[in-house]
Design a protein around this motif. Sequence first.
Motif, PDB file in Angstrom:
ATOM      1  N   ARG A   1     -67.667 -49.978  26.219  1.00 19.21           N
ATOM      2  CA  ARG A   1     -67.684 -48.535  26.347  1.00 19.21           C
ATOM      3  C   ARG A   1     -67.618 -48.335  27.779  1.00 19.21           C
ATOM      4  O   ARG A   1     -66.997 -47.279  28.218  1.00 19.21           O
ATOM      5  N   ASP A   2     -68.273 -49.064  28.725  1.00 15.62           N
ATOM      6  CA  ASP A   2     -67.826 -48.689  30.312  1.00 15.62           C
ATOM      7  C   ASP A   2     -66.556 -49.122  30.607  1.00 15.62           C
ATOM      8  O   ASP A   2     -65.967 -48.299  31.410  1.00 15.62           O
ATOM      9  N   TRP A   3     -65.843 -50.140  30.167  1.00  9.98           N
ATOM     10  CA  TRP A   3     -64.506 -50.336  30.392  1.00  9.98           C
ATOM     11  C   TRP A   3     -63.777 -49.115  30.084  1.00  9.98           C
ATOM     12  O   TRP A   3     -62.754 -48.820  30.700  1.00  9.98           O
ATOM     13  N   ILE A   4     -64.122 -48.634  28.677  1.00  5.08           N
ATOM     14  CA  ILE A   4     -63.162 -47.490  28.294  1.00  5.08           C
ATOM     15  C   ILE A   4     -63.232 -46.276  28.818  1.00  5.08           C
ATOM     16  O   ILE A   4     -62.320 -45.396  29.447  1.00  5.08           O
ATOM     17  N   LYS A   5     -64.484 -46.069  29.577  1.00  2.36           N
ATOM     18  CA  LYS A   5     -64.927 -44.989  30.190  1.00  2.36           C
ATOM     19  C   LYS A   5     -63.924 -45.123  31.749  1.00  2.36           C
ATOM     20  O   LYS A   5     -63.436 -44.138  32.176  1.00  2.36           O
ATOM     21  N   THR A   6     -63.859 -46.204  32.298  1.00  2.00           N
ATOM     22  CA  THR A   6     -63.252 -46.408  33.496  1.00  2.00           C
ATOM     23  C   THR A   6     -61.982 -46.380  33.033  1.00  2.00           C
ATOM     24  O   THR A   6     -61.029 -45.544  34.079  1.00  2.00           O
ATOM     25  N   ILE A   7     -61.203 -46.755  32.196  1.00  2.00           N
ATOM     26  CA  ILE A   7     -59.907 -46.496  31.873  1.00  2.00           C
ATOM     27  C   ILE A   7     -59.525 -45.299  31.672  1.00  2.00           C
ATOM     28  O   ILE A   7     -58.397 -44.650  31.813  1.00  2.00           O
ATOM     29  N   GLU A   8     -60.362 -44.596  31.081  1.00  2.00           N
ATOM     30  CA  GLU A   8     -60.020 -42.862  30.651  1.00  2.00           C
ATOM     31  C   GLU A   8     -59.934 -42.144  32.172  1.00  2.00           C
ATOM     32  O   GLU A   8     -59.064 -41.318  32.220  1.00  2.00           O
ATOM     33  N   ILE A   9     -60.932 -42.514  33.181  1.00  2.95           N
ATOM     34  CA  ILE A   9     -60.775 -41.938  34.396  1.00  2.95           C
ATOM     35  C   ILE A   9     -59.437 -42.106  34.952  1.00  2.95           C
ATOM     36  O   ILE A   9     -58.703 -41.293  35.397  1.00  2.95           O
TER      37      ILE A   9
ATOM     38  N   LEU B   1     -56.744 -43.086  33.358  1.00  2.00           N
ATOM     39  CA  LEU B   1     -55.459 -42.305  32.579  1.00  2.00           C
ATOM     40  C   LEU B   1     -55.654 -40.975  32.780  1.00  2.00           C
ATOM     41  O   LEU B   1     -54.154 -40.554  33.134  1.00  2.00           O
ATOM     42  N   ASN B   2     -56.652 -40.348  33.283  1.00  2.00           N
ATOM     43  CA  ASN B   2     -56.551 -38.883  33.349  1.00  2.00           C
ATOM     44  C   ASN B   2     -55.849 -38.856  34.927  1.00  2.00           C
ATOM     45  O   ASN B   2     -54.887 -37.676  35.047  1.00  2.00           O
ATOM     46  N   LEU B   3     -56.268 -39.501  35.850  1.00  2.00           N
ATOM     47  CA  LEU B   3     -55.774 -39.446  37.233  1.00  2.00           C
ATOM     48  C   LEU B   3     -54.195 -39.547  36.922  1.00  2.00           C
ATOM     49  O   LEU B   3     -53.388 -38.807  37.575  1.00  2.00           O
ATOM     50  N   GLU B   4     -53.775 -40.693  36.320  1.00  2.00           N
ATOM     51  CA  GLU B   4     -52.215 -40.840  35.997  1.00  2.00           C
ATOM     52  C   GLU B   4     -51.486 -39.824  35.207  1.00  2.00           C
ATOM     53  O   GLU B   4     -50.323 -39.340  35.724  1.00  2.00           O
ATOM     54  N   ARG B   5     -52.187 -39.273  34.335  1.00  2.05           N
ATOM     55  CA  ARG B   5     -51.590 -38.039  33.373  1.00  2.05           C
ATOM     56  C   ARG B   5     -51.566 -36.913  34.231  1.00  2.05           C
ATOM     57  O   ARG B   5     -50.513 -36.256  34.379  1.00  2.05           O
TER      58      ARG B   5
ATOM     59  N   ARG C   1     -45.714 -40.486  42.923  1.00  2.93           N
ATOM     60  CA  ARG C   1     -46.623 -41.727  42.666  1.00  2.93           C
ATOM     61  C   ARG C   1     -46.693 -41.907  40.932  1.00  2.93           C
ATOM     62  O   ARG C   1     -47.377 -42.968  40.699  1.00  2.93           O
ATOM     63  N   TYR C   2     -46.282 -41.043  40.264  1.00  7.14           N
ATOM     64  CA  TYR C   2     -46.522 -41.197  39.006  1.00  7.14           C
ATOM     65  C   TYR C   2     -45.650 -42.576  38.462  1.00  7.14           C
ATOM     66  O   TYR C   2     -44.344 -42.881  38.797  1.00  7.14           O
ATOM     67  N   ASP C   3     -46.282 -43.411  37.477  1.00  6.48           N
ATOM     68  CA  ASP C   3     -45.834 -44.532  37.145  1.00  6.48           C
ATOM     69  C   ASP C   3     -45.838 -44.492  35.453  1.00  6.48           C
ATOM     70  O   ASP C   3     -47.028 -44.409  35.231  1.00  6.48           O
ATOM     71  N   LEU C   4     -44.743 -44.276  35.000  1.00  8.07           N
ATOM     72  CA  LEU C   4     -44.891 -44.393  33.303  1.00  8.07           C
ATOM     73  C   LEU C   4     -45.539 -45.512  32.767  1.00  8.07           C
ATOM     74  O   LEU C   4     -46.090 -45.523  31.815  1.00  8.07           O
ATOM     75  N   ASN C   5     -44.915 -46.603  33.476  1.00  7.61           N
ATOM     76  CA  ASN C   5     -45.299 -47.871  32.716  1.00  7.61           C
ATOM     77  C   ASN C   5     -46.800 -48.146  33.017  1.00  7.61           C
ATOM     78  O   ASN C   5     -47.508 -48.598  32.068  1.00  7.61           O
ATOM     79  N   LYS C   6     -47.257 -47.725  34.026  1.00  9.29           N
ATOM     80  CA  LYS C   6     -48.832 -48.034  34.401  1.00  9.29           C
ATOM     81  C   LYS C   6     -49.620 -46.916  33.259  1.00  9.29           C
ATOM     82  O   LYS C   6     -50.685 -47.287  32.757  1.00  9.29           O
ATOM     83  N   HIS C   7     -49.061 -45.898  33.025  1.00  8.80           N
ATOM     84  CA  HIS C   7     -49.543 -44.753  32.099  1.00  8.80           C
ATOM     85  C   HIS C   7     -49.703 -45.491  30.742  1.00  8.80           C
ATOM     86  O   HIS C   7     -50.654 -45.481  29.977  1.00  8.80           O
TER      87      HIS C   7
ATOM     88  N   ALA D   1     -49.266 -48.672  29.937  1.00 10.51           N
ATOM     89  CA  ALA D   1     -50.434 -49.803  29.974  1.00 10.51           C
ATOM     90  C   ALA D   1     -51.729 -49.445  29.943  1.00 10.51           C
ATOM     91  O   ALA D   1     -52.625 -50.296  29.192  1.00 10.51           O
ATOM     92  N   LEU D   2     -52.005 -48.472  30.607  1.00 13.33           N
ATOM     93  CA  LEU D   2     -53.508 -47.926  30.335  1.00 13.33           C
ATOM     94  C   LEU D   2     -53.872 -47.493  28.849  1.00 13.33           C
ATOM     95  O   LEU D   2     -54.965 -47.736  28.547  1.00 13.33           O
ATOM     96  N   ALA D   3     -52.882 -46.671  28.505  1.00 16.85           N
ATOM     97  CA  ALA D   3     -53.346 -46.182  27.172  1.00 16.85           C
ATOM     98  C   ALA D   3     -53.437 -47.335  26.143  1.00 16.85           C
ATOM     99  O   ALA D   3     -54.335 -47.292  25.366  1.00 16.85           O
ATOM    100  N   SER D   4     -52.457 -48.304  26.089  1.00 20.91           N
ATOM    101  CA  SER D   4     -52.563 -49.494  25.200  1.00 20.91           C
ATOM    102  C   SER D   4     -53.817 -50.177  25.383  1.00 20.91           C
ATOM    103  O   SER D   4     -54.355 -50.853  24.472  1.00 20.91           O
ATOM    104  N   ALA D   5     -54.088 -50.191  26.614  1.00 19.82           N
ATOM    105  CA  ALA D   5     -55.661 -51.109  27.266  1.00 19.82           C
ATOM    106  C   ALA D   5     -56.649 -50.294  26.267  1.00 19.82           C
ATOM    107  O   ALA D   5     -57.553 -50.989  25.980  1.00 19.82           O
ATOM    108  N   LYS D   6     -56.637 -49.218  26.380  1.00 27.26           N
ATOM    109  CA  LYS D   6     -57.791 -48.129  25.991  1.00 27.26           C
ATOM    110  C   LYS D   6     -57.701 -48.429  24.466  1.00 27.26           C
ATOM    111  O   LYS D   6     -58.912 -48.565  23.965  1.00 27.26           O
ATOM    112  N   HIS D   7     -56.497 -48.400  23.807  1.00 31.45           N
ATOM    113  CA  HIS D   7     -56.495 -48.642  22.285  1.00 31.45           C
ATOM    114  C   HIS D   7     -56.918 -49.914  21.844  1.00 31.45           C
ATOM    115  O   HIS D   7     -57.656 -50.315  20.843  1.00 31.45           O
ATOM    116  N   LEU D   8     -56.690 -50.949  22.568  1.00 30.94           N
ATOM    117  CA  LEU D   8     -57.047 -52.438  22.304  1.00 30.94           C
ATOM    118  C   LEU D   8     -58.434 -52.307  22.616  1.00 30.94           C
ATOM    119  O   LEU D   8     -59.295 -53.130  21.516  1.00 30.94           O
TER     120      LEU D   8
END
Length: 77
Positions: free
Chosen positions: A34-42, A44-48, A57-63, A65-72
């Motif tokens: 849950r802590d890792w998910i919260k960090t990824i959500e933060i 992800l929101n910055l990248e969004r 500096r927006y990077d679609l691939n990073k966006h 990858a973050l979303a898929s890591a969150k789902h994993l």
Amino acid sequence: MIFNIHERSSFFMLKLLFDISPKQLDTALPHQIRDWIKTIEIKLNLERNRGLSRHYRYDLNKHLALASAKHLLRAKL
């Protein structure tokens, strides 16, 4: 542990963010995940927000990858 293509990119992002191994991911406690998910959500929101404001500096691939890591990680809960 066998990964498909999406899980590999997700795990690579998790490795970059948190420096965890597949074994650590399998044995992680729910509160750690849950802590890792919260960090990824933060992150992800910055990248969004960068994408919405069309920042250079927006990077679609990073966006993605973050979303898929969150789902994993959500699947591990």
